[in-house]
Write an enzyme that holds these catalytic residues in place. Structure first.
Site, PDB file in Angstrom:
ATOM      1  CG  LEU A 112      -0.763   1.509  -3.911  1.00 29.18           C
ATOM      2  CD1 LEU A 112      -1.796   1.011  -4.931  1.00 29.18           C
ATOM      3  CD2 LEU A 112       0.382   0.518  -3.788  1.00 29.18           C
ATOM      4  CB  SER A 123      10.736   4.925  -1.447  1.00 23.46           C
ATOM      5  OG  SER A 123      10.562   4.282  -0.192  1.00 23.46           O
ATOM      6  CG  HIS A 127       3.468   0.973  -5.369  1.00 25.07           C
ATOM      7  ND1 HIS A 127       3.585   2.027  -4.498  1.00 25.07           N
ATOM      8  CD2 HIS A 127       4.089  -0.065  -4.771  1.00 25.07           C
ATOM      9  CE1 HIS A 127       4.234   1.626  -3.406  1.00 25.07           C
ATOM     10  NE2 HIS A 127       4.563   0.368  -3.550  1.00 25.07           N
ATOM     11  N   GLY A 180       0.820  -1.209   0.000  1.00 21.60           N
ATOM     12  CA  GLY A 180       0.000   0.000   0.000  1.00 21.60           C
ATOM     13  C   GLY A 180       0.853   1.258   0.000  1.00 21.60           C
TER      14      GLY A 180
HETATM   15  P1  PAJ Z   1       6.236  -2.317  -1.523  1.00 23.52           P
HETATM   16  O1  PAJ Z   1       7.401  -1.668  -0.889  1.00 23.52           O
HETATM   17  O2  PAJ Z   1       4.893  -1.693  -1.383  1.00 23.52           O
HETATM   18  O3  PAJ Z   1       6.555  -2.471  -3.058  1.00 23.52           O
HETATM   19  C1  PAJ Z   1       5.680  -3.169  -3.907  1.00 23.52           C
HETATM   20  C2  PAJ Z   1       6.345  -3.338  -5.253  1.00 23.52           C
HETATM   21  O4  PAJ Z   1       6.562  -2.048  -5.843  1.00 23.52           O
HETATM   22  C3  PAJ Z   1       7.722  -4.018  -5.139  1.00 23.52           C
HETATM   23  O5  PAJ Z   1       7.876  -4.951  -6.193  1.00 23.52           O
HETATM   24  C4  PAJ Z   1       8.671  -2.843  -5.277  1.00 23.52           C
HETATM   25  O6  PAJ Z   1       9.937  -3.204  -5.795  1.00 23.52           O
HETATM   26  C5  PAJ Z   1       7.893  -1.959  -6.252  1.00 23.52           C
HETATM   27  N1  PAJ Z   1       8.361  -0.564  -6.196  1.00 23.52           N
HETATM   28  C6  PAJ Z   1       8.479   0.226  -5.099  1.00 23.52           C
HETATM   29  N2  PAJ Z   1       8.995   1.421  -5.434  1.00 23.52           N
HETATM   30  C7  PAJ Z   1       9.229   1.373  -6.770  1.00 23.52           C
HETATM   31  C8  PAJ Z   1       9.775   2.294  -7.724  1.00 23.52           C
HETATM   32  N3  PAJ Z   1      10.202   3.500  -7.360  1.00 23.52           N
HETATM   33  N4  PAJ Z   1       9.852   1.893  -9.014  1.00 23.52           N
HETATM   34  C9  PAJ Z   1       9.441   0.655  -9.390  1.00 23.52           C
HETATM   35  N5  PAJ Z   1       8.913  -0.251  -8.551  1.00 23.52           N
HETATM   36  C10 PAJ Z   1       8.819   0.102  -7.260  1.00 23.52           C
HETATM   37  O7  PAJ Z   1       8.061  -4.659  -1.765  1.00 23.52           O
HETATM   38  C11 PAJ Z   1       7.070  -4.777  -1.047  1.00 23.52           C
HETATM   39  O8  PAJ Z   1       6.090  -3.824  -0.979  1.00 23.52           O
HETATM   40  C12 PAJ Z   1       6.837  -5.991  -0.164  1.00 23.52           C
HETATM   41  O9  PAJ Z   1       8.066  -6.504   0.262  1.00 23.52           O
HETATM   42  C13 PAJ Z   1       6.007  -7.108  -0.855  1.00 23.52           C
HETATM   43  C14 PAJ Z   1       6.713  -7.651  -2.102  1.00 23.52           C
HETATM   44  C15 PAJ Z   1       4.616  -6.577  -1.228  1.00 23.52           C
HETATM   45  C16 PAJ Z   1       5.821  -8.286   0.125  1.00 23.52           C
HETATM   46  O10 PAJ Z   1       5.203  -7.856   1.297  1.00 23.52           O
END
Ligand code: PAJ
Length: 286
Positions: free
Chosen positions: A35, A188, A39, A33
């Site tokens: 987002l 992030s 995402h 979440g």
């Molecule tokens: P979260 O940090 O919410 O990220 C979800 C997905 O979005 C991950 O695959 C992450 O690599 C991707 N993501 C985050 N920031 C990004 C960016 N700036 N550019 C491209 N992709 C990005 O990662 C997780 O959640 C958790 O560890 C999860 C895999 C959901 C398991 O709980």
């Protein structure tokens, strides 16, 4: 199709079985979440490559260590649903901790070996067991699909790939490029914790990785020299404290004697104020 927000795992599994019976392909985007456009880029790609897209929103307690930011991790489900729908999602699964783990799970999925012990694994013991366990559960719930993960979390992507192959999940893992703000800062959820001054300084992480890549392009082949340069660029900012820097083989995440072929540069740094810990990485070729 309007977005369906589900809270029960069984509802999702039933819905996806019906979608597949109707001949539709499924894309899965696991998230915690909060987002943002990073995402969003995964969801849009999943929507372009599949008939139906599921976004899961679950802040997974298993992957947070003691003293980490589980309690203050941002929870913004309404806004998440708006973003997910706009990017092309058909379903959001937002389960409770009780729905995911019941009264606690006795089974843990753990990828053994150095892949989970170095870098984030060294700084966050148990973190990748938590990730592998929840992602294995999400794959089991979703069934046959393509699953989209960001290179932003490069080590996580490697761990998930290995776990899915080792456990024979009918899931194709798709790696997606890191989405960045125009000044280079990787998007992030944790950027929301930065104050104005910290946010202004944060592009130093990407700049440090670019300095490392430039060194390799100029002919440097010693990974120690490259990682020390990356650390020095970050350390020049008084707001950050370096956790680790690395120049590794992208397949094994191990540091070679000499850099050759594809190289991944990675770093983690903490804000000295305690507001957040940020990670970033960059691919290059020696
Ligand atoms: P979260 O940090 O919410 O990220 C979800 C997905 O979005 C991950 O695959 C992450 O690599 C991707 N993501 C985050 N920031 C990004 C960016 N700036 N550019 C491209 N992709 C990005 O990662 C997780 O959640 C958790 O560890 C999860 C895999 C959901 C398991 O709980």
């Amino acid at each position: 199709m309007t977005l369906q927000v589900l809270h029960r795992v069984a509802e999702l599994s039933d819905a996806l079985d019906a979608e597949r019976r109707a001949g539709r392909t499924v894309g899965l985007v696991p998230t915690m979440g909060a987002l943002h456009a990073g995402h969003g880029s995964l969801i849009s790609r999943a929507a372009a490559e599949n008939d139906v897209v599921v976004v899961t929103v679950f802040v997974n307690p298993l992957q947070f260590g003691a003293g980490e930011d589980l309690d203050r991790y941002p929870r913004t489900l309404d806004a998440d649903c708006v973003l997910a729908e706009a990017a092309g999602a058909s379903y959001v699964l937002a389960p409770t901790v009780q729905e995911m783990y019941g009264d606690g799970s006795l089974t843990k999925v753990s990828v053994a070996g150095s892949m989970t012990e170095v870098l984030e694994g060294a700084s966050r013991p148990g973190h990748f067991d938590g990730v592998a366990t929840v992602v294995a559960k999400l794959f089991a719930m979703t069934g046959r699909c393509r699953a989209y993960f960001g290179e932003k979390d490069f080590q996580q992507l490697a761990v998930v790939r290995r776990m899915a192959a080792d456990l024979s999940f009918p899931v194709e893992i798709v790696a997606c490029e890191t989405a960045r703000d125009p000044d280079g800062l990787a998007l992030s959820s944790r950027n929301a914790f930065l104050d104005g001054e910290e946010r202004a300084a944060a592009p130093v992480l990407h700049q440090a990785l670019e300095a490392g890549a430039a060194l390799i392009q100029a002919g440097e082949r010693d990974p120690r020299v490259v990682r020390e340069r990356i650390a020095a660029v970050v350390a020049a900012s008084p707001l950050f404290e370096v956790d680790y820097t690395a120049a590794v083989d992208p397949g094994t995440l191990e540091e070679p004697e000499r850099l050759e072929g594809d190289v991944r540069l990675l770093l983690a740094a903490r804000l000295r104020s305690g507001s957040a810990r940020l990670i970033d990485n960059l691919g290059t070729r020696a």
